[in-house]
Structures are given as structure tokens and as C-alpha cells.
Design an enzyme around this catalytic site. Structure first.
Site, PDB file in Angstrom:
ATOM      1  N   THR A   1       2.312   4.693 -10.917  1.00 41.66           N
ATOM      2  CA  THR A   1       1.630   4.485 -12.197  1.00 41.66           C
ATOM      3  C   THR A   1       2.076   5.609 -13.119  1.00 41.66           C
ATOM      4  O   THR A   1       2.453   6.686 -12.643  1.00 41.66           O
ATOM      5  CB  THR A   1       0.105   4.574 -11.946  1.00 41.66           C
ATOM      6  OG1 THR A   1      -0.296   3.408 -11.259  1.00 41.66           O
ATOM      7  CG2 THR A   1      -0.701   4.709 -13.232  1.00 41.66           C
TER       8      THR A   1
ATOM      9  N   ARG B   1      -7.579  -8.629 -10.589  1.00 40.45           N
ATOM     10  CA  ARG B   1      -8.096  -7.294 -10.256  1.00 40.45           C
ATOM     11  C   ARG B   1      -7.728  -6.320 -11.391  1.00 40.45           C
ATOM     12  O   ARG B   1      -6.619  -6.321 -11.894  1.00 40.45           O
ATOM     13  CB  ARG B   1      -7.483  -6.837  -8.944  1.00 40.45           C
ATOM     14  CG  ARG B   1      -7.912  -5.429  -8.487  1.00 40.45           C
ATOM     15  CD  ARG B   1      -6.878  -4.389  -8.833  1.00 40.45           C
ATOM     16  NE  ARG B   1      -7.181  -3.091  -8.254  1.00 40.45           N
ATOM     17  CZ  ARG B   1      -6.554  -1.971  -8.577  1.00 40.45           C
ATOM     18  NH1 ARG B   1      -5.571  -1.988  -9.462  1.00 40.45           N
ATOM     19  NH2 ARG B   1      -6.886  -0.831  -8.026  1.00 40.45           N
TER      20      ARG B   1
ATOM     21  N   GLY C   1      -7.721  -2.210 -12.397  1.00 41.44           N
ATOM     22  CA  GLY C   1      -7.831  -0.865 -11.836  1.00 41.44           C
ATOM     23  C   GLY C   1      -8.298   0.155 -12.865  1.00 41.44           C
ATOM     24  O   GLY C   1      -8.588  -0.180 -14.015  1.00 41.44           O
ATOM     25  N   ASP C   2      -8.350   1.390 -12.433  1.00 42.28           N
ATOM     26  CA  ASP C   2      -8.856   2.475 -13.295  1.00 42.28           C
ATOM     27  C   ASP C   2      -7.990   2.742 -14.523  1.00 42.28           C
ATOM     28  O   ASP C   2      -8.481   3.269 -15.523  1.00 42.28           O
ATOM     29  CB  ASP C   2      -8.935   3.768 -12.481  1.00 42.28           C
ATOM     30  CG  ASP C   2      -7.555   4.194 -12.004  1.00 42.28           C
ATOM     31  OD1 ASP C   2      -6.974   3.460 -11.174  1.00 42.28           O
ATOM     32  OD2 ASP C   2      -7.038   5.217 -12.481  1.00 42.28           O
TER      33      ASP C   2
ATOM     34  N   GLY D   1      -3.868   6.697  -8.540  1.00 39.97           N
ATOM     35  CA  GLY D   1      -4.366   6.639  -7.172  1.00 39.97           C
ATOM     36  C   GLY D   1      -5.205   5.383  -7.001  1.00 39.97           C
ATOM     37  O   GLY D   1      -5.145   4.484  -7.836  1.00 39.97           O
TER      38      GLY D   1
ATOM     39  N   GLY E   1      -7.568   2.785  -7.528  1.00 42.21           N
ATOM     40  CA  GLY E   1      -8.351   2.523  -8.725  1.00 42.21           C
ATOM     41  C   GLY E   1      -9.832   2.312  -8.477  1.00 42.21           C
ATOM     42  O   GLY E   1     -10.666   2.737  -9.292  1.00 42.21           O
TER      43      GLY E   1
HETATM   44  N1  ASP Z   1      -4.551   3.626 -10.296  1.00 38.86           N
HETATM   45  C1  ASP Z   1      -3.722   2.451 -10.178  1.00 38.86           C
HETATM   46  C2  ASP Z   1      -4.622   1.255  -9.920  1.00 38.86           C
HETATM   47  O1  ASP Z   1      -5.503   1.348  -9.089  1.00 38.86           O
HETATM   48  C3  ASP Z   1      -2.693   2.531  -9.121  1.00 38.86           C
HETATM   49  C4  ASP Z   1      -1.961   3.840  -8.994  1.00 38.86           C
HETATM   50  O2  ASP Z   1      -2.177   4.754  -9.763  1.00 38.86           O
HETATM   51  O3  ASP Z   1      -1.138   3.945  -8.100  1.00 38.86           O
HETATM   52  O4  ASP Z   1      -4.398   0.225 -10.501  1.00 38.86           O
END
Ligand code: ASP
Length: 258
Positions: free
Chosen positions: A156, A184, A186-187, A208, A210
Site C-alpha cells: 500500500t 471489502r 480497508g483502513d 497493514g 485494515g
Molecule cells: N491497509 C491495507 C488494507 O487493509 C492493506 C495494506 O496496507 O497492506 O486494505
């Protein structure tokens, strides 16, 4: 003082991936830096930096994004300006080359903070952003990994900056986690979790797992520590330690303090 920090995710990396990713990160930081050097706003700097990484197939954002369980690229992105607390976020968008620019459009319009799916893609078209068939963002390597059911994690992208006027901004963009279900989010699309900026506190971009990052409100949690007097590095480490302690999750975070 002007400053920029850029990240390309915190996941597993093969040795042969290291050099091209490092080159991409440097190119992105220099692109953002050029905006700051000519007196530009921190928000423009982080968006230009992140767009460079979205166009780079070595990162999990824009072209090179990981695939959903169904084999589709669905992307999330968000941006925030610390002077006005204006924010824009998009999620589950398909076929938009630079989701970070679309998040910027949402911010600029100022009607919503968060727009998802096809209406967000329609907004991209209306604003003349680069739109393509969703398959055009799938690289051969991503398809190969998906067919082999190889877990692809991390990569990311995000950036934080402080401009000459003292304004802060943050931006994050991702294809999410590989094998996720369509729909879905994510964060990286969630203001406060994966992205936040407030001139009075600082700015941050996370990467990381999410779900854990959302549950803790990771970036906001880290910025609260800055507000209580911690330097940015101490605040970042403490917030990540808290994420590990409370939710058993490991993540990455870049922060800039005022
Ligand atoms: N944070 C991202 C998500 O969960 C994935 C990542 O940062 O690797 O979508």
C-alpha cells in the site's frame, strides 16, 4: 520547515523487488518535494507523490493492485488537509488509474467525505480523470500470484507532508489485501484509521491489516499521542505497539508532527 515522508507499505518483500520499490519511493518523494519547493500546498505534494506510486506496477495501488477473491482490482484511497480538516475518500473503485486523485475530487467538491463504487467511478469520468477497463490495472505478475494463490501482502502507498506555510496533509492508496471479498473496504479509505491530518496535531498514513487498523483508529490514536507531547517517532512506535498489544496486529505508519 518543509518536509515529506512517503511509504510503500509494510509487508513481505522478495529481494528482487527491493531495488525497483526503493527507486519508486525516491521518485515519489522527489515529486512531492518539487511541489513543496515551489511553494505548493502540502495536499498537492502528497497527492502527486502517491500518484507516482499508483502508476508504478511495483506497488499495491493503481496499476499493480492485488486482486480480490473474484480476480478483480478494487481500490481504496483517501486524502486529508490539516488546515481545513477537509477530507475525501473513495472505496471499491474499479478502473480508475489514480484513486488518490478521485479522493481529491471528493474533497474539493465538499459534499461528501466518502464515496464508493460505481458512483465514484462516474465522478472520475465527469472530472476527466484517467479511467480504464479494470483489467488494464492487472499486471502479469499480479495475475500469476493470484492464479498460484500466493499471498501478496503490503505495498500500500502513502505520504505525509508539511508545506512552507506550516500546513499538513496526508494521502493513502491501496488495492487492499489480496483475496479479499469484493466490497471489502480497508483502513486506507477510512479517515482517522489509515489517513488523518490536522495542523494542530500532525498527519499520518498507515499500512497493514485494515480491519485491525480501523478498530483502533490507528492514525488518530498516534496523533493523540503527539497532541499530548510525544515526538512523531515515539508516537508512531507507541501506537503500533498498542495495535499489537490490543489486537495482535502488526502494521506500519508514517507520521509528521506540526
Ligand atoms: N491497509 C491495507 C488494507 O487493509 C492493506 C495494506 O496496507 O497492506 O486494505
Amino acid at each position: 520547515m518543509t518536509a515529506i515522508a512517503v511509504h510503500g507499505g509494510a509487508g513481505d518483500e522478495r529481494p528482487e523487488e527491493r531495488a525497483p520499490r526503493r527507486a519508486g519511493i525516491i521518485r515519489a518523494a522527489e515529486t512531492g518535494w518539487a511541489v513543496l519547493a515551489r511553494g505548493g500546498h502540502a495536499l498537492d505534494a502528497v497527492i502527486e507523490a502517491v500518484a507516482v506510486l499508483e502508476d508504478d506496477p511495483h506497488f499495491n495501488a493503481g496499476v499493480g493492485s492485488v486482486l480480490t477473491r473474484e480476480g478483480i482490482v478494487e481500490m481504496d484511497a483517501s486524502v486529508m488537509a490539516g488546515d481545513t480538516l477537509a477530507a475525501g475518500a473513495v472505496a471499491t473503485v474499479r478502473g480508475v488509474a489514480n484513486p488518490v486523485r478521485l479522493a481529491r475530487v471528493v474533497l474539493d467538491e465538499g459534499r461528501e467525505v466518502f464515496l464508493v463504487g460505481e458512483p465514484a467511478v462516474a465522478l472520475a469520468r465527469r472530472h476527466g480523470l484517467r479511467v480504464c477497463p479494470p483489467e488494464a490495472l492487472v499486471t502479469e505478475e499480479t495475475r500469476r500470484r493470484w492464479l498460484a494463490r500466493e499471498a501478496a501482502s503490503g505495498n500500500t502507498v502513502g505520504a505525509v507532508a508539511r508545506d512552507a506555510a506550516g500546513h499538513l496533509a496526508a494521502a493513502t492508496s491501496t488495492g487492499g489485501v489480496s483475496g479479499k471479498r469484493c466490497g471489502r473496504i480497508g483502513d486506507s479509505a477510512v479517515i482517522g484509521a489509515g489517513t488523518y491530518a490536522d495542523d494542530a496535531r500532525g498527519a499520518g498514513s498507515a499500512t497493514g491489516p485494515g480491519e485491525a487498523i480501523i478498530r483502533l483508529g490507528l492514525v488518530r490514536a498516534a496523533l493523540e499521542r503527539i497532541a499530548r507531547g510525544s515526538p512523531a517517532d515515539v508516537a508512531a512506535r507507541a501506537a503500533l505497539a498498542c495495535l499489537h498489544r490490543r489486537l495482535g496486529a502488526d502494521a506500519g505508519l508514517i507520521l509528521i508532527d506540526p
